[in-house]
Write a protein that holds these residues in place. Structure first.
Motif, PDB file in Angstrom:
ATOM      1  N   GLY A 231       6.261-117.325 -19.129  1.00  0.00           N
ATOM      2  CA  GLY A 231       5.899-117.119 -17.747  1.00  0.00           C
ATOM      3  C   GLY A 231       5.170-115.703 -17.539  1.00  0.00           C
ATOM      4  N   LYS A 232       5.547-114.560 -18.307  1.00  0.00           N
ATOM      5  CA  LYS A 232       5.229-113.182 -18.323  1.00  0.00           C
ATOM      6  C   LYS A 232       3.477-113.491 -18.850  1.00  0.00           C
ATOM      7  N   TYR A 233       3.366-114.317 -19.853  1.00  0.00           N
ATOM      8  CA  TYR A 233       1.742-114.488 -20.384  1.00  0.00           C
ATOM      9  C   TYR A 233       1.021-115.314 -19.733  1.00  0.00           C
ATOM     10  N   LYS A 239      -3.445-113.133 -13.643  1.00  0.00           N
ATOM     11  CA  LYS A 239      -3.653-111.745 -12.989  1.00  0.00           C
ATOM     12  C   LYS A 239      -5.266-111.159 -13.292  1.00  0.00           C
ATOM     13  N   GLU A 240      -6.160-112.100 -14.433  1.00  0.00           N
ATOM     14  CA  GLU A 240      -7.389-111.760 -14.548  1.00  0.00           C
ATOM     15  C   GLU A 240      -8.125-112.429 -13.668  1.00  0.00           C
ATOM     16  N   SER A 241      -7.747-113.515 -12.955  1.00  0.00           N
ATOM     17  CA  SER A 241      -8.668-114.461 -12.197  1.00  0.00           C
ATOM     18  C   SER A 241      -9.619-113.751 -11.475  1.00  0.00           C
ATOM     19  N   ALA A 242     -10.749-114.388 -11.127  1.00  0.00           N
ATOM     20  CA  ALA A 242     -11.708-113.863 -10.393  1.00  0.00           C
ATOM     21  C   ALA A 242     -11.316-114.331  -8.908  1.00  0.00           C
ATOM     22  N   ARG A 332      -7.956-113.882 -20.429  1.00  0.00           N
ATOM     23  CA  ARG A 332      -7.029-113.851 -21.397  1.00  0.00           C
ATOM     24  C   ARG A 332      -6.012-112.747 -21.284  1.00  0.00           C
ATOM     25  N   TRP A 333      -4.993-112.681 -21.952  1.00  0.00           N
ATOM     26  CA  TRP A 333      -4.057-111.435 -21.752  1.00  0.00           C
ATOM     27  C   TRP A 333      -4.775-110.308 -22.117  1.00  0.00           C
ATOM     28  N   ARG A 338     -10.165-106.383 -24.522  1.00  0.00           N
ATOM     29  CA  ARG A 338     -10.564-107.066 -25.658  1.00  0.00           C
ATOM     30  C   ARG A 338     -12.207-106.407 -26.086  1.00  0.00           C
ATOM     31  N   LYS A 339     -12.357-106.352 -27.445  1.00  0.00           N
ATOM     32  CA  LYS A 339     -13.585-105.528 -27.893  1.00  0.00           C
ATOM     33  C   LYS A 339     -14.495-107.089 -28.296  1.00  0.00           C
ATOM     34  N   ASP A 340     -15.006-107.616 -26.925  1.00  0.00           N
ATOM     35  CA  ASP A 340     -16.028-108.539 -27.232  1.00  0.00           C
ATOM     36  C   ASP A 340     -16.683-108.899 -25.918  1.00  0.00           C
ATOM     37  N   ASP A 341     -17.706-110.010 -25.812  1.00  0.00           N
ATOM     38  CA  ASP A 341     -18.448-109.813 -24.720  1.00  0.00           C
ATOM     39  C   ASP A 341     -17.946-110.753 -23.657  1.00  0.00           C
TER      40      ASP A 341
END
Length: 492
Positions: A231-233, A239-242, A332-333, A338-341
């Motif tokens: 559930g946490k993940y 939590k990142e949702s637009a 993503r978590w 994160r170090k990407d585009d």
């Protein structure tokens, strides 16, 4: 008969007007008092929720419980402690504070302002994500309904009830979103959240792990460690949702989810401490005759709960997960770290699968493997807890250790479904699996033996013989504090 009495203006009330204080009845920071339509919707839903709580919530009668209640999102407001009758618990609606400058951090809308309303083209997908998350919350309450009857202590009983009321509040959080943003369809889905029941043959809960029976307190501790950690993940990706209201709702829910995992982490650790103590005292691994749970049984429970929780992440390759990401619905978590585009159109990763009786590896597009990405984060987190538990065994001078089983063990969803993989990663044929499965999964006899130890201990400060006391109490209270007042004081 004259009709005069039926016409004309209604008489003015002579006494003081009685208004519902929404901030008191339903603590919130969504201006519930100023939204009459939403008030009516929630007023209609609340009695049904209370009926569900009385019928399928905690079965042990209590007068009141020392509970944490969220009354505001600030540091002083979200963790207010007091003795509260559970049916009068104030299930509130809270979103983390809004950042007016928040932007979408991933997918094709990256860099655009976060959404305050539901975009029409994403309405169905967003509602589905909210419904699936919402469905898990009351399910675990139903699964844990009778555990109070066998509580190992008043301290543990209080923790069970705290988990239960917070799962209820998380249901409220999802129902608020359905009512506030999805109109009639949302209201209908909110009704269905109370009509499905864990394990019901005709109307089961949506996800498999939430239809499993919680047989005893060891499984409860494993559930709160492994399944609440899923559930946490899941909340971490939402939590990142637009869609900003969903993101802010999940951010606040994560504060409460931490306590559930604390209950699991420390619960299993205390079981291990007691088992280790009995092993040393009696010089044997078979501590059941001395009132303890053997390590091999604890490992089987761990294997089971870990594997059913792994299934909650869905298929390793999922077009839906990629579409949710590209559309901005679910990130993503720790997306911003994160170090990407943050678009991932060209990214790939490795995926393990079974072929010809062997586990092989292939390269797949990252966008199709986001469920696997999230699951990897989860597994690494789970491993931290197992290391902590093993430290307790080491500190006790024992050589035995617990372990996380292989990702393919006992799986019903994804690339390993239909295959038989041992906890150590060996692929077996059906016949060999059937002959050996009880080495790794709890048998009916294992569960009966554990159940035989589940004798309730309701005296303040006392603990059942199969679990060690905690190091400290809740909210700086002593371990022997009167955390729960049972309805029948004669039980104490």
């Amino acid at each position: 008969m004259s009709t005069d009495s039926r016409t004309g203006a209604a008489p003015q009330p002579s006494g003081p007007l009685s208004r519902v204080d929404y901030s008191e009845r339903i603590p919130n920071n969504v201006d519930l008092a100023g939204d009459r339509r939403l008030q009516r919707a929630l007023e209609s839903w609340q009695p049904k929720f209370l009926d569900w709580w009385k019928q399928l919530g905690p079965a042990l009668p209590t007068k009141d419980v020392y509970l944490r209640t969220a009354v505001a999102v600030g540091r002083d407001g979200w963790a207010h402690f007091d003795h509260v009758p559970m049916e009068e618990y104030r299930w509130g609606i809270f979103l983390a504070e809004r950042d007016p400058d928040r932007k979408v951090n991933f997918g094709k809308h990256k860099g655009e302002p976060a959404w305050q309303e539901v975009p029409g083209e994403h309405r169905a997908d967003l509602m589905r994500l909210i419904v699936v998350q919402g469905d898990t919350e009351p399910a675990s309450v139903e699964q844990q309904r009778v555990l109070g009857n066998t509580a190992p202590s008043i301290y543990d009983l209080r923790n069970l009830f705290q988990v239960n009321v917070e799962e209820g509040r998380h249901l409220w959080a999802m129902v608020y979103l359905l009512h506030a943003y999805f109109g009639r369809e949302g209201r209908e889905e909110a009704e269905q959240l109370l009509k499905r029941n864990s394990g019901d043959l005709d109307a089961p809960r949506i996800l498999g792990a939430f239809n499993e029976e919680t047989t005893d307190w060891l499984q409860f501790f494993m559930f709160t460690y492994f399944t609440d950690r899923d559930g946490k993940y899941q909340l971490g990706t939402l939590k990142e949702s637009a869609f900003d209201p969903l993101a802010r709702t999940c951010e606040f829910m994560l504060k409460e989810e931490a306590h559930h995992m604390f209950v699991g982490t420390t619960g299993v650790q205390r079981v291990l401490e007691r088992t280790a103590e009995l092993m040393r005292e009696h010089g044997t691994a078979d501590v059941l005759p001395y009132g303890g749970i053997p390590l091999d049984v604890i490992q089987k429970y761990l294997n089971f709960q870990f594997s059913v929780s792994m299934d909650l992440f869905g298929s390793e390759q999922s077009t839906n997960a990629g579409n949710y990401y590209t559309s901005g619905l679910k990130g993503r978590w720790m997306e911003t770290r994160r170090k990407d585009d943050h678009v991932l159109l060209e990214d790939t990763r490795e995926l393990r699968y079974v072929e010809d009786g062997q586990i092989k590896t292939k390269t797949v597009p990252m966008l199709s493997a986001l469920n696997l990405d999230l699951r990897d984060e989860y597994v690494a987190d789970c491993a931290n807890g197992v290391r902590r538990w093993n430290q307790a065994l080491e500190d006790a001078g024992l050589d035995e250790r617990l372990y996380l089983p292989h990702e393919g063990f006992n799986r019903k969803v994804g690339v390993y479904a239909g295959h038989h993989v041992t906890p150590h990663g060996e692929v077996l044929d059906e016949h060999t699996w059937q002959a050996r499965a009880e080495e790794w999964l709890p048998t009916e006899q294992d569960r009966e033996r554990v159940a035989s130890l589940m004798v309730p201990e309701y005296e303040y400060g006392k603990f059942a013989g199969w679990i060690a006391p905690p190091k400290t109490g809740i909210n700086d209270q002593p371990v022997e504090f009167d955390y729960v007042h049972l309805a029948d004081e004669g039980l104490l």
